[in-house]
Design an enzyme around this catalytic site. Structure first.
Site, short mmCIF file in Angstrom:
data_model
loop_
_atom_site.label_atom_id
_atom_site.label_comp_id
_atom_site.label_asym_id
_atom_site.label_seq_id
_atom_site.Cartn_x
_atom_site.Cartn_y
_atom_site.Cartn_z
N ASP A 31 -49.08 97.77 -85.46
CA ASP A 31 -49.76 98.95 -84.91
C ASP A 31 -51.25 98.89 -85.20
OD1 ASP A 31 -47.32 99.73 -84.19
OD2 ASP A 31 -47.21 101.53 -85.45
N PHE A 34 -52.96 96.41 -82.95
CA PHE A 34 -53.03 96.98 -81.61
C PHE A 34 -54.19 97.97 -81.53
CE2 PHE A 34 -52.10 100.03 -78.32
CZ PHE A 34 -51.61 99.26 -77.27
N ASP A 35 -54.28 98.85 -82.53
CA ASP A 35 -55.35 99.85 -82.53
C ASP A 35 -56.73 99.21 -82.58
OD1 ASP A 35 -53.56 101.86 -82.34
OD2 ASP A 35 -53.51 102.32 -84.48
N SER A 80 -31.11 115.09 -53.42
CA SER A 80 -30.34 115.34 -54.64
C SER A 80 -29.01 114.59 -54.54
CB SER A 80 -30.15 116.82 -54.86
OG SER A 80 -29.59 117.37 -53.71
N LEU A 81 -28.15 114.79 -55.51
CA LEU A 81 -26.87 114.09 -55.52
C LEU A 81 -25.74 115.08 -55.42
CD1 LEU A 81 -27.47 111.67 -58.55
CD2 LEU A 81 -27.08 110.98 -56.19
N GLU A 109 -24.41 104.48 -63.72
CA GLU A 109 -25.61 104.67 -64.56
C GLU A 109 -25.53 105.99 -65.28
OE1 GLU A 109 -29.02 104.74 -62.01
OE2 GLU A 109 -28.48 102.78 -61.16
N LYS A 111 -26.82 109.69 -66.10
CA LYS A 111 -27.57 110.72 -65.36
C LYS A 111 -28.50 111.38 -66.38
CE LYS A 111 -27.00 114.37 -61.97
NZ LYS A 111 -28.08 115.19 -62.46
N ASP A 113 -31.12 113.69 -68.11
CA ASP A 113 -31.40 115.11 -67.94
C ASP A 113 -32.88 115.34 -68.23
OD1 ASP A 113 -31.02 117.75 -67.50
OD2 ASP A 113 -29.98 118.17 -69.38
N GLU A 168 -36.68 109.25 -64.16
CA GLU A 168 -36.63 110.53 -64.83
C GLU A 168 -37.51 110.50 -66.07
OE1 GLU A 168 -34.45 112.07 -62.93
OE2 GLU A 168 -33.91 113.92 -63.97
N TYR A 220 -34.94 104.28 -62.09
CA TYR A 220 -33.63 103.88 -61.57
C TYR A 220 -33.55 103.72 -60.06
CZ TYR A 220 -33.62 109.03 -61.39
OH TYR A 220 -33.95 110.34 -61.20
N LYS A 287 -23.26 104.70 -57.77
CA LYS A 287 -23.94 104.32 -56.53
C LYS A 287 -23.25 103.11 -55.92
CE LYS A 287 -28.31 105.72 -58.61
NZ LYS A 287 -29.58 105.30 -59.21
N LYS A 311 -20.44 115.11 -63.63
CA LYS A 311 -21.16 115.86 -64.67
C LYS A 311 -20.23 116.10 -65.86
CE LYS A 311 -24.32 118.77 -63.14
NZ LYS A 311 -25.70 119.11 -63.17
N CYS A 405 -37.51 148.33 -89.08
CA CYS A 405 -37.63 147.03 -89.74
C CYS A 405 -36.59 146.91 -90.86
CB CYS A 405 -39.03 146.86 -90.31
SG CYS A 405 -39.19 145.37 -91.30
N CYS A 408 -38.87 146.97 -94.32
CA CYS A 408 -39.69 148.10 -94.77
C CYS A 408 -39.33 149.41 -94.05
CB CYS A 408 -41.16 147.79 -94.56
SG CYS A 408 -41.60 147.75 -92.81
N CYS A 423 -42.51 144.38 -86.15
CA CYS A 423 -42.74 145.37 -87.18
C CYS A 423 -44.26 145.41 -87.37
CB CYS A 423 -42.06 144.96 -88.48
SG CYS A 423 -42.68 145.85 -89.91
N CYS A 429 -45.06 145.57 -95.39
CA CYS A 429 -43.73 144.98 -95.25
C CYS A 429 -43.68 143.71 -96.10
CB CYS A 429 -43.50 144.67 -93.77
SG CYS A 429 -41.93 143.91 -93.41
S1 IVH Z 1 -30.45 108.37 -58.09
C1 IVH Z 1 -30.79 110.08 -53.64
N1 IVH Z 1 -29.94 107.92 -60.59
O1 IVH Z 1 -30.32 113.61 -60.76
C2 IVH Z 1 -30.52 110.32 -55.06
N2 IVH Z 1 -30.69 110.10 -59.99
O2 IVH Z 1 -28.88 115.71 -59.40
C3 IVH Z 1 -31.27 109.38 -55.88
N3 IVH Z 1 -30.93 111.63 -61.88
O3 IVH Z 1 -32.72 114.20 -58.29
C4 IVH Z 1 -31.18 109.70 -57.29
N4 IVH Z 1 -30.33 110.20 -63.44
O4 IVH Z 1 -33.52 113.51 -60.63
C5 IVH Z 1 -30.35 108.84 -59.68
N5 IVH Z 1 -29.49 107.33 -62.78
C6 IVH Z 1 -29.90 108.24 -61.89
C7 IVH Z 1 -30.25 109.56 -62.26
C8 IVH Z 1 -30.63 110.46 -61.27
C9 IVH Z 1 -30.74 111.43 -63.20
C10 IVH Z 1 -31.39 112.91 -61.30
C11 IVH Z 1 -32.39 112.78 -60.20
C12 IVH Z 1 -31.78 113.50 -59.02
C13 IVH Z 1 -30.81 114.40 -59.70
C14 IVH Z 1 -29.70 114.80 -58.76
#
Ligand code: IVH
Length: 668
Positions: A31, A34-35, A80-81, A109, A111, A113, A168, A220, A287, A311, A405, A408, A423, A429
C-alpha cells in the site's frame, strides 16, 4: 525518460496495480509503495496540466462536485427480471425454455442486492455511468462511479471500440457497519440496509465523500450481446480478462448448468452459503447462455424471456414481544427498543429489536405480548416486520409511545415533520448529561484518557460534573476519596484533562456535541469560520452555504448558540484555556482586493493547479464557490472550461479572468 513519459507510464502501471489489487485479489505492490507512485503521479499532473485525463488513477479519491445528475437515455433499455420464490416455478420456466430451445444450456449467477449501473467504454476509456432509472432513462453519475476502485477507468489490450457493461454496485457489510457506526456517533439517522446506503452514496454531490464510502461493483452483462463472445458465460470470462470484476467460476459465483439438477444444486448451495458472503444477495439469476438462443426466446414488455430470478426467502422467525423500553441519547433523542423472548435467527440469538420511532410502533399496531415476526437483513439490528394479529389476546395492551422522559420525566417533544421524539431537558436529564460528557472526552473529540463511561456516570452521580466545563474544575481532593480511586488513576485523569486544552479547534467543535455536527462537518466549520465567535454570529444562510452543510445542520447550530446554557459553558471552557479558534494554528487571510469575493475556479491552469488556486483565493481573503450564480464576483477560467459555464458567466455579467489576470489582480 521524460517527465511526460514517466507520467503516462505511472498511469498504466497504477491502473494495472489497481486491477491486481481490487479485481484479482493479488496485490503486486505494498500500500505504501502504491501511495508513493500515486503521489508522484499527482505531482506530475499538477506540473503538466495539459496531460489532464478524466480517467487518471488519481481521480479515485474524488474531488468533482456534481450539483445535479443529468437524466440520460439508455442506449439499450435496462429491463427487469421475472422472479419467483418457488422452485416449481423455476422448473416450469426451464421447461418452457427447453421446449423452444432443447439444447439450451444455462448460466446461474448471484442476484446482487445493490444498485444497477450501466457503464460505457469508448476506446477503452470509461466515458459514462448511468443508473437504471425507469429503464429507458436514468441518472448520469459518472464522476461518482469513477471513485469505485473495482471499476476500471482505462482498459488496455484488444478492447472493443464502444460497448456497455452492466452490473450492480454493492456496499459490503464491513463498510456499511463502519458507516452506520460513525453515523450513530454523529447522531445522524442510520441507513436501513446496505442497498439504500449504496444508492444514497451514489447520489452524493461531493465525489470525495463517495470515495470514502467503500462501494464495490460486480459486473454481469456485456452489451451489445455478442461483443466479446457468442455466449454469456464467454462474455463474462472475457470481461474478466479485460480487468472487470466479474463473477468467477472458481468462487462459484457463476456456473454453467445443463439442466434442473445443476440449477437446483447451485440454488441450494447459495441459500446456505450466502450468509457467509461479505455483501448481500437476494436470490439467484438464471440465464440462457447462448445469445442466439436468447434472441429466439425474446422479451416481454418488461423482462427477457431468456432469464429469470429465484428469490431467497428472507429468514423470518416468530417470537413474543415482552416489553418496550425507551433509550435516551446524548442529544435527548428517544429510541424505542423491543425486548423479545430470545429466538435463534441467522446464526445469533436475538433478544432485542429496534423500533426506530413512534410512527413505526403505530404502523405495526404493536401490543404487549404480541407474536411478532422478526427479520434480519444486511443490518446489524434485527427488525420487527409484522404482527400475527390472530394470536393477540383481547385484553392485550397497546404499546404507546411514552409522553415523558424515562430518565428525568420531563415532557417529550416532537418537531413538526420529524419522526423522532426528544427530551428537551438537556441541562437536567442525567442520561443526556453523562452522554454529552462521554462524547466530549471520546477519542475523536478531546481524547481524555483515563476516564470511561462508568467514571463519567460516577462523577455525574456525585454531582462533581454537570457539563464538560466542570471537568476542568476537578481537583485531586475531589477524586481521591471516591470509591476505587488510587493516586495513579486520579493523576491519569487530571493530566488527561489538562492535556485536552491543546486539542485543535475543529475537534473542540465536534466535542461540543451539537446535534448533527460530526467530525467532518466540524472540520468544515472550523476551516470556514475560524473561530467560535464567528460561527456563533453566523446566520442560517451563511452556515448552510458552507460546502455541503445544508439547512438542517445549520438550524441545529443556530439553536445551539441561542441556548444560554451553552454560551455559559463555552465561556467557562474558554477560561480553562480550550482552543476556540484557528488563529494560533493557521495564518489569517490577508486583506486584499478580493476579500469577501466569491470566486469560481474552472478548467486547467498553467502556473498553478486548481487546488493551489483555491488556496491562494482563501489566503487572500476570497471565498471559493463551486457554481456560478448572480452572487459570483469572478470566474477564473482555465483551459477546457465548459462552454455552458462560460455562457452562464457572461449572461449573468460575472467578470471572467484568466489565470494571469487573476494573479495580477492580487499583485502576485
Ligand atoms: S441480468 C435483462 N444478472 O436484478 C435483465 N441482473 O430484478 C438483465 N441483478 O435490474 C439483468 N444481480 O439490477 C442480472 N447477476 C445478475 C443480477 C442482476 C442482480 C439485478 C439487476 C436487475 C434486477 C432485476
Amino acid at each position: 525518460m521524460t517527465d511526460k513519459e514517466r507520467l503516462l507510464k505511472l498511469r498504466i502501471d497504477l491502473h494495472q496495480h489497481n486491477v491486481n489489487y481490487y479485481i484479482n485479489d493479488n496485490p503486486t505492490l505494498s500500500d505504501h509503495d502504491f501511495d508513493q507512485l500515486l503521489k508522484e503521479l499527482e505531482g506530475l499532473e499538477v506540473k503538466y496540466p495539459e496531460c489532464y485525463d478524466v480517467n487518471s488513477p488519481t481521480v479515485r479519491v474524488g474531488g468533482g462536485v456534481t450539483k445535479s445528475f443529468p437524466t440520460v437515455q439508455h442506449r439499450y433499455p435496462m429491463l427487469s427480471l421475472s422472479n419467483s420464490y418457488s422452485l416449481e416455478e423455476i422448473q416450469e420456466w426451464i421447461s418452457r425454455v427447453q421446449k423452444l430451445e432443447p439444447e439450451a444450456s444455462f448460466v446461474c449467477e448471484l442476484k446482487y442486492d445493490g444498485v444497477a449501473i450501466g457503464i460505457r467504454y469508448v476506446n477503452g476509456a470509461l466515458t459514462q455511468a448511468v443508473t437504471r432509472g425507469d429503464g429507458t432513462q436514468g441518472d448520469e453519475i459518472t464522476n461518482n462511479v469513477r471513485t469505485i476502485k473495482s471499476i476500471p477507468l482505462q482498459l488496455t489490450g484488444n478492447v472493443p471500440p464502444d460497448f456497455e457493461i452492466r452490473g450492480e454496485i454493492v456496499l459490503p457489510h464491513v463498510a456499511f457497519n463502519r458507516l452506520n457506526e460513525k453515523r450513530r456517533e454523529d447522531d445522524l439517522p442510520l441507513f436501513a440496509n446496505p442497498r439504500n446506503c449504496a444508492s444514497g452514496s451514489l447520489k452524493l454531490q461531493d465525489s470525495k465523500e463517495v470515495a470514502l464510502r467503500g462501494l464495490d461493483a460486480y459486473l454481469y452483462y456485456v452489451l451489445p450481446e455478442g461483443t466479446l463472445s457468442r455466449h454469456h458465460s464467454g462474455a463474462i470470462a472475457a470481461a474478466g480478462a479485460l480487468g472487470f470484476k466479474v463473477p468467477l467460476v472458481k468462487n462459484r459465483f457463476i456456473s454453467t448448468c445443463k439442466g434442473i439438477d445443476d440449477i437446483m444444486s447451485f440454488i441450494n448451495y447459495w441459500d446456505e452459503e450466502r450468509k457467509k458472503l461479505p455483501f448481500d444477495i437476494d436470490g439467484i439469476v438464471i440465464k440462457v447462455d447462448s445469445y442466439e438462443a436468447q434472441q429466439d426466446l425474446g422479451y416481454t414488455a418488461k423482462s427477457p424471456r431468456w432469464a429469470t430470478a429465484y428469490k431467497f426467502k428472507t429468514e423470518r422467525v416468530s417470537t413474543l414481544l415482552n416489553h418496550v423500553t425507551f433509550q435516551v441519547g446524548r442529544t435527548g433523542a428517544i429510541t424505542p427498543v423491543a425486548n423479545l423472548e430470545s429466538v435463534w435467527l441467522g446464526g445469533t440469538t436475538v433478544k432485542r429489536a429496534s423500533l426506530h420511532n413512534a410512527d413505526q410502533i403505530d404502523l405495526l399496531d404493536l401490543h404487549l405480548g404480541d407474536a411478532v415476526y422478526v427479520e434480519k437483513g444486511g443490518e446489524i439490528i434485527p427488525k420487527i416486520v409484522g404482527v400475527d394479529q390472530s394470536k393477540r389476546e383481547a385484553s392485550a395492551i397497546k404499546v404507546d409511545f411514552i409522553q415523558n422522559c424515562p430518565d428525568c420525566n420531563s415532557v417529550l417533544h416532537r418537531n413538526d415533520g420529524e419522526v423522532q421524539h426528544y427530551c428537551l431537558n438537556a441541562a437536567g436529564c442525567s442520561t443526556q448529561i453523562s452522554g454529552r460528557i462521554e462524547h466530549y472526552i471520546s477519542r475523536k473529540a478531546m481524547d481524555i484518557s483515563g476516564m470511561g463511561q462508568e467514571t463519567v456516570q460516577l462523577f455525574v452521580r456525585e454531582g462533581l460534573v454537570h457539563h464538560p466545563a466542570d471537568l476542568y474544575k476537578l481537583r485531586y481532593e475531589h477524586l481521591i476519596n471516591l470509591d476505587g480511586f488510587k493516586e495513579k488513576s486520579v493523576f491519569n485523569i487530571l493530566s488527561g484533562i489538562a492535556a485536552s486544552t491543546k486539542v485543535p479547534f475543529d475537534r473542540v467543535l465536534y466535542a461540543l456535541g451539537i446535534r448533527h455536527v460530526g467530525a467532518t462537518v466540524a472540520k468544515k466549520l472550523a476551516k470556514h469560520f475560524r473561530s467560535i465567535e464567528a460561527l456563533s454570529l453566523a446566520s442560517l444562510e451563511e452556515i448552510s452555504n458552507v460546502d455541503t452543510i445544508g439547512r438542517v445542520i445549520a438550524a441545529q447550530i443556530i439553536d445551539f448558540f441561542e441556548d444560554a446554557e451553552n454560551s455559559r459553558m463555552i465561556s467557562q471552557l474558554k477560561l480553562s484555556g480550550i482552543t476556540f479558534d484557528l488563529r494560533s494554528e493557521e495564518p489569517l487571510a490577508l486583506e486584499s482586493v478580493i476579500t469577501g469575493s466569491k470566486i469560481v475556479v474552472s478548467g486547467i491552469f498553467s502556473r498553478f493547479s486548481r487546488n493551489e488556486l483555491k488556496d491562494i483565493i482563501e489566503k487572500y481573503g476570497g471565498v471559493n464557490v463551486s457554481s456560478i450564480s448572480g452572487k459570483t464576483t469572478y470566474v477564473i477560467a482555465g483551459e477546457g472550461m465548459g462552454p455552458s459555464k462560460l455562457e452562464k458567466a457572461s449572461s449573468l455579467g460575472v467578470p471572467i479572468l484568466s489565470e494571469q489576470a487573476f494573479l495580477e489582480l492580487i499583485g502576485l
